[in-house]
Design a protein around this motif. Structure first.
Motif, PDB file in Angstrom:
ATOM      1  N   UNK A   1     -60.240 -71.577 -56.498  1.00  0.00           N
ATOM      2  CA  UNK A   1     -59.222 -72.625 -56.485  1.00  0.00           C
ATOM      3  C   UNK A   1     -59.281 -73.489 -57.746  1.00  0.00           C
ATOM      4  N   UNK A   2     -58.150 -74.082 -58.054  1.00  0.00           N
ATOM      5  CA  UNK A   2     -58.046 -74.995 -59.196  1.00  0.00           C
ATOM      6  C   UNK A   2     -57.960 -76.424 -58.683  1.00  0.00           C
ATOM      7  N   UNK A   3     -58.720 -77.305 -59.317  1.00  0.00           N
ATOM      8  CA  UNK A   3     -58.743 -78.706 -58.921  1.00  0.00           C
ATOM      9  C   UNK A   3     -58.237 -79.557 -60.085  1.00  0.00           C
TER      10      UNK A   3
ATOM     11  N   UNK B   1     -69.882 -77.521 -59.427  1.00  0.00           N
ATOM     12  CA  UNK B   1     -69.655 -76.079 -59.570  1.00  0.00           C
ATOM     13  C   UNK B   1     -69.843 -75.346 -58.242  1.00  0.00           C
ATOM     14  N   UNK B   2     -70.836 -75.781 -57.449  1.00  0.00           N
ATOM     15  CA  UNK B   2     -71.035 -75.117 -56.164  1.00  0.00           C
ATOM     16  C   UNK B   2     -69.920 -75.392 -55.185  1.00  0.00           C
ATOM     17  N   UNK B   3     -69.423 -76.628 -55.162  1.00  0.00           N
ATOM     18  CA  UNK B   3     -68.343 -76.973 -54.238  1.00  0.00           C
ATOM     19  C   UNK B   3     -67.009 -76.414 -54.686  1.00  0.00           C
TER      20      UNK B   3
ATOM     21  N   UNK C   1     -73.586 -74.754 -51.438  1.00  0.00           N
ATOM     22  CA  UNK C   1     -74.493 -75.430 -50.515  1.00  0.00           C
ATOM     23  C   UNK C   1     -74.091 -75.183 -49.079  1.00  0.00           C
ATOM     24  N   UNK C   2     -75.065 -75.330 -48.185  1.00  0.00           N
ATOM     25  CA  UNK C   2     -74.808 -75.000 -46.784  1.00  0.00           C
ATOM     26  C   UNK C   2     -73.749 -75.895 -46.177  1.00  0.00           C
ATOM     27  N   UNK C   3     -73.634 -77.144 -46.638  1.00  0.00           N
ATOM     28  CA  UNK C   3     -72.680 -78.051 -46.016  1.00  0.00           C
ATOM     29  C   UNK C   3     -71.248 -77.710 -46.375  1.00  0.00           C
TER      30      UNK C   3
END
Length: 591
Positions: free
Chosen positions: A516-518, A524-526, A564-566
């Motif tokens: 996706x583009x933000x 980077x992980x999210x 990340x797990x969350x």
């Protein structure tokens, strides 16, 4: 050969007529000119070599066709009216009318020879001329009228009424565990089916009766009942459907004046008659989301179940049987599809789950929320359990589910975090659920109407599980509370069903995409999206190794590090591929 059109000129060669054109000079006549004369006719500026003259000298003689046969053929064509017609100028174009012609003139101009209905004049100004009625072609209703014999139609109607009037006293479903409920229904259906088996079906299941004459009849019935129970499905629904089908066949034979055993073995023609008759009746009634178009196919599937699992001699293969009714895929109509749940559904459940008031409504809101995060459909919620995690019971949601489709148990685990924040109530919920054998949906009791109105429920029944019907009623009540306020008509309008939680997270991942583009800077992980494999994990429907994602399904670029797990609230492993867990394998280590 005839010379092409052009202005003829006489060349220097006797007996030869030359027609000059911009590029090509064509020679006609009976005399054959020499190569130099032909070159001069074509305007050669200088002589060509000896090889070129040799090629020109080898030109074949072009003999003219005989004149007499050609003239006779021309006269015969002229006598038949097929001769050449003189060219005439096309008529001048008529000026366009200032006003639109009336509909009557438009019909005459576009198809006066065909019987056509009066045209309609939409408000947009376009003239719509209806299609002419089809002649010699059956309409949609007439095409379904394959069964037309009055006696057969009456027998089919009698068979349908007999099946519809069948009332089976099912075992008690309230206040019992789902495993006990499924076992009781399977035993009840098997006990009803064994006496209905004809001798040919018993022999197909047990073998030749002569070789086992020593086997007592009670022992044979026990073996048959055990075999039939193994094919009952999740709740014995398959066996109950088989009972209704046998009642239908028996009533049809009775109405036709036949003995019930005379229907066996059933040839293709008889099977196709029953299937086509059911399809014809259902289409005429027009009930259901597809207007009854799938009833014939369902009846055919029931006959196949009798053949494959109960040993009935029915010919269910062949073109006549397959063409008696369209398949579910080819029947058309609107297919019932569960809608994707919007984010406010999860906001609603999280707000109810975080309420400070201890109530049964809050208990089931928490159960629905956790099941929704695990993409569990209502049909499987009665088989779901939650219990404390052995490592961190406050940050990890652990559970277990036994899927109704294949009966395979799976472990569940995910971070205890929602859209609005952490599940601070998780420890309290797990403590209250422990008294109900960790069942996410135990059955409940209360005043009259408590099944559809949870506010009237007063207690939870330990050691029991609510049926899928009761869970759907509780779901409709909870989403009808404020702030969501979804009424039952609203649910039908939106297409929200008990299957909606199963695919919602997959649809969200598909919408986000893999990369996706933000418009703003994120970690980077999210920033990592959801690949096709991730979406299959979210819905836990990566069935087998044959359906595992291939390299063609994914982008060629290297996969980034897992987030990340969350970030993935309820990621599932590929349980159908042999794993027994739904959740990120590294989630627990990260937490």
């Amino acid at each position: 050969p005839m010379a092409p059109l052009g202005r003829p000129t006489t060349a220097a060669v006797p007996g030869v007529m030359v027609v000059r054109r911009p590029i090509l000079t064509v020679v006609t006549g009976t005399a054959r000119p020499s190569a130099p004369a032909l070159l001069r006719a074509n305007g050669a500026a200088e002589p060509v070599g000896a090889m070129g003259l040799a090629r020109l000298e080898r030109l074949p003689r072009m003999a003219a066709p005989p004149a007499a046969p050609m003239l006779a053929q021309k006269r015969r064509l002229e006598a038949l009216g097929c001769g050449p017609q003189p060219l005439s100028r096309p008529p001048p174009l008529r000026p366009l009318p200032e006003q639109r012609p009336p509909p009557e003139r438009a019909i005459v101009a576009r198809g006066a020879a065909r019987a056509m209905a009066p045209p309609s004049q939409p408000s947009g100004g376009f003239l719509v001329i209806p299609a002419p009625p089809r002649t010699g072609v059956l309409g949609a209703e007439e095409e379904d009228q394959v069964i037309s014999d009055p006696s057969v139609l009456a027998a089919l109607e009698h068979a349908y009424n007999a099946r519809h009037a069948l009332k089976l006293e099912l075992p008690a479903s309230r206040g019992v565990h789902f495993e006990d409920r499924a076992r009781a229904r399977a035993e009840h259906a098997a006990d009803l089916l064994v006496p209905m088996l004809p001798e040919c079906a018993r022999s197909a299941l047990l073998g030749a009766s002569e070789a086992q004459a020593w086997l007592p009849l009670a022992q044979q019935d026990a073996l048959l009942s055990q075999a039939i129970r193994s094919k009952s499905g999740a709740n014995g629904d398959r066996l109950y459907e088989a009972i209704k089908t046998l009642v239908f066949i028996s009533a049809f034979a009775e109405a036709m004046g036949l003995e019930p055993d005379s229907m066996w073995p059933m040839p293709r023609g008889s099977a196709a008659t029953l299937i086509s008759g059911e399809h014809q009746r259902a289409k005429k009634a027009g009930v259901g989301s597809r207007g009854g178009a799938t009833v014939g196919d369902n009846f055919r599937s029931s006959l196949k179940f009798l053949v494959e699992h109960l040993g009935f001699p029915i010919e269910v293969s062949g073109t006549v049987v397959s063409g008696a009714a369209p398949s579910a895929k080819a029947s058309g109509g609107r297919k019932s599809v569960a809608a994707t749940l919007p984010p406010r559904f999860y906001f609603h459940l999280e707000s109810l789950a975080a309420s400070s008031e201890d109530s049964i409504v809050r208990f089931f809101a928490r159960s629905f929320l956790l099941c929704a995060w695990f993409s569990i459909r209502v049909q499987d919620m009665e088989r779901t359990k939650f219990f404390p995690d052995s490592r961190d019971p406050t940050l990890v949601v652990r559970g277990w589910v036994k899927c109704s489709k294949d009966g395979e148990p799976m472990d569940l685990f995910a971070p205890a975090k929602g859209i609005l924040g952490d599940f601070t109530w998780l420890a309290e919920y797990l403590e209250s659920i422990a008294s109900c054998e960790n069942q996410a949906f135990p059955d409940w009791s209360g005043g009259w109407g408590c099944r559809s109105n949870l506010s009237k429920a007063t207690s939870l029944l330990a050691g029991s599980t609510a049926s899928a019907t009761s869970i759907r009623a509780a779901f409709a009540y909870i989403v009808g509370l404020p702030p969501l306020n979804w009424s039952k008509p609203k649910l039908r309008e939106l297409g929200v069903t008990g299957h909606s939680p199963h695919a919602t997270l997959c649809d969200v991942g598909r919408t986000i995409g893999k990369r996706p583009n933000f418009p703003f800077e994120v970690d980077a992980g999210a920033a990592r999206g959801f690949s096709k494999e991730d979406r299959r994990d979210l819905g836990h429907w990566a069935a087998t190794a044959s359906s595992a994602p291939s390299a063609a399904d994914e982008d060629s670029e290297d996969e980034p590090e897992p987030p990340p797990a969350h970030f993935v609230p309820a990621r599932r492993g590929r349980g159908r591929a042999g794993h027994v867990s739904r959740g990120s394998a590294s989630a627990r280590g990260d937490m």
